[in-house]
Design a protein around this motif. Structure first.
Motif, PDB file in Angstrom:
ATOM      1  N   ALA A 148       0.836  -1.196   0.000  1.00 31.69           N
ATOM      2  CA  ALA A 148       0.000   0.000   0.000  1.00 31.69           C
ATOM      3  C   ALA A 148       0.870   1.244   0.000  1.00 31.69           C
ATOM      4  N   GLU A 149       0.376   2.319  -0.601  1.00 27.47           N
ATOM      5  CA  GLU A 149       1.061   3.598  -0.481  1.00 27.47           C
ATOM      6  C   GLU A 149       1.109   4.002   0.990  1.00 27.47           C
ATOM      7  N   SER A 150       2.165   4.682   1.376  1.00 24.90           N
ATOM      8  CA  SER A 150       2.387   4.976   2.797  1.00 24.90           C
ATOM      9  C   SER A 150       1.316   5.880   3.396  1.00 24.90           C
ATOM     10  N   ASP A 151       0.638   6.688   2.575  1.00 27.06           N
ATOM     11  CA  ASP A 151      -0.342   7.632   3.123  1.00 27.06           C
ATOM     12  C   ASP A 151      -1.786   7.172   2.941  1.00 27.06           C
ATOM     13  N   VAL A 152      -2.008   5.904   2.605  1.00 24.01           N
ATOM     14  CA  VAL A 152      -3.377   5.417   2.415  1.00 24.01           C
ATOM     15  C   VAL A 152      -4.107   5.365   3.750  1.00 24.01           C
TER      16      VAL A 152
END
Length: 245
Positions: free
Chosen positions: A165-169
């Motif tokens: 996952a993208e780190s800021d999801v």
């Protein structure tokens, strides 16, 4: 695409008789016919007899033949692993609260979400090639992938890449509170989703003469015992697709 030879088995001698999931972080992250005049050799008979079909459920230990793809593959699993449905296997880390902290998946993948967070109505059917799967996954929104490496898996070529996952999801803002990565149906998330930001996977997409096999090795938590991740990686590396004689 980059090329890797670390999974190549081209130097191994071919087998003439055959019956017929560590995850790195993204930061670094045929049987020949027998006749009365030509009996099978004891060695080849013993090899065939030792390859058991992958079970539908239960504890695992040994080498198995998995037949869910156009070409079967062999997989070797150490003690401590279990399967519940014949299409995945996993093992718990006793120091973590959830289950199946290390796992391998070999479900059919027909659909990939264009956005893994806003996934409802977003899964798109992809062509049945390894390249199509890689292209869809590396373009997927809300996730990140490493550049795919070209690899050999027994007699067949494929691609391997890491995925997370993208780190800021914000998982709470995603459809169903999860990231739907891929599915075998267009209107639901039928495969194992990402439910936390600590989940990581390495995907292996193999080209089986224009058809695709997808295998993933993953971890559910960043705090997983590294030895368990290494064991999962070793299982993935044991997989070998072999062309029919």
């Amino acid at each position: 695409m980059s090329t890797s030879t670390r999974r190549s088995r081209a130097a191994h001698p071919p087998r003439s008789r055959r019956v017929c999931a560590a995850v790195a972080s993204l930061a670094c992250f045929g049987l020949a016919a027998c006749t009365a005049l030509e009996a099978p050799s004891p060695a080849s008979t013993a090899e065939a007899d030792t390859i058991a079909p992958f079970p539908q459920s239960g504890d695992l230990a040994g080498t198995y033949l998995v037949t869910g793809y156009p070409v079967p593959f062999e997989i070797t699993v150490p003690d401590g692993w279990v399967t519940y449905n014949g299409a995945e296997l996993g093992r718990d880390d006793p120091d973590l609260p959830d289950e199946w902290n290390a796992f391998l998946l070999f479900y059919p993948v027909d659909y990939v979400s264009t956005d893994a967070c806003a996934w409802q109505g977003a899964p798109v059917q992809i062509d049945p090639t390894a390249e199509a799967f890689v292209d869809a996954m590396t373009a997927q929104a809300s996730t990140v992938s490493t550049p795919p490496l070209e690899v050999m898996v027994g007699d067949y070529s494929g691609f391997e890449f890491d995925h997370a996952a993208e780190s800021d999801v914000d998982f709470t803002a995603c459809d169903g509170g999860k990231l739907c990565i891929d599915s075998d149906a267009p209107h639901d998330c039928t495969e194992r989703p990402y439910s936390t930001g600590g989940e990581r996977r390495t995907y292996l997409a193999v080209d089986l003469n224009g058809e695709r096999a997808v295998i993933a090795v993953g971890q559910s938590d960043e705090s997983i015992d590294p030895a368990l991740s290494e064991e999962a990686r070793a299982i993935l590396d044991s997989i070998e697709f072999v062309a029919p004689d």
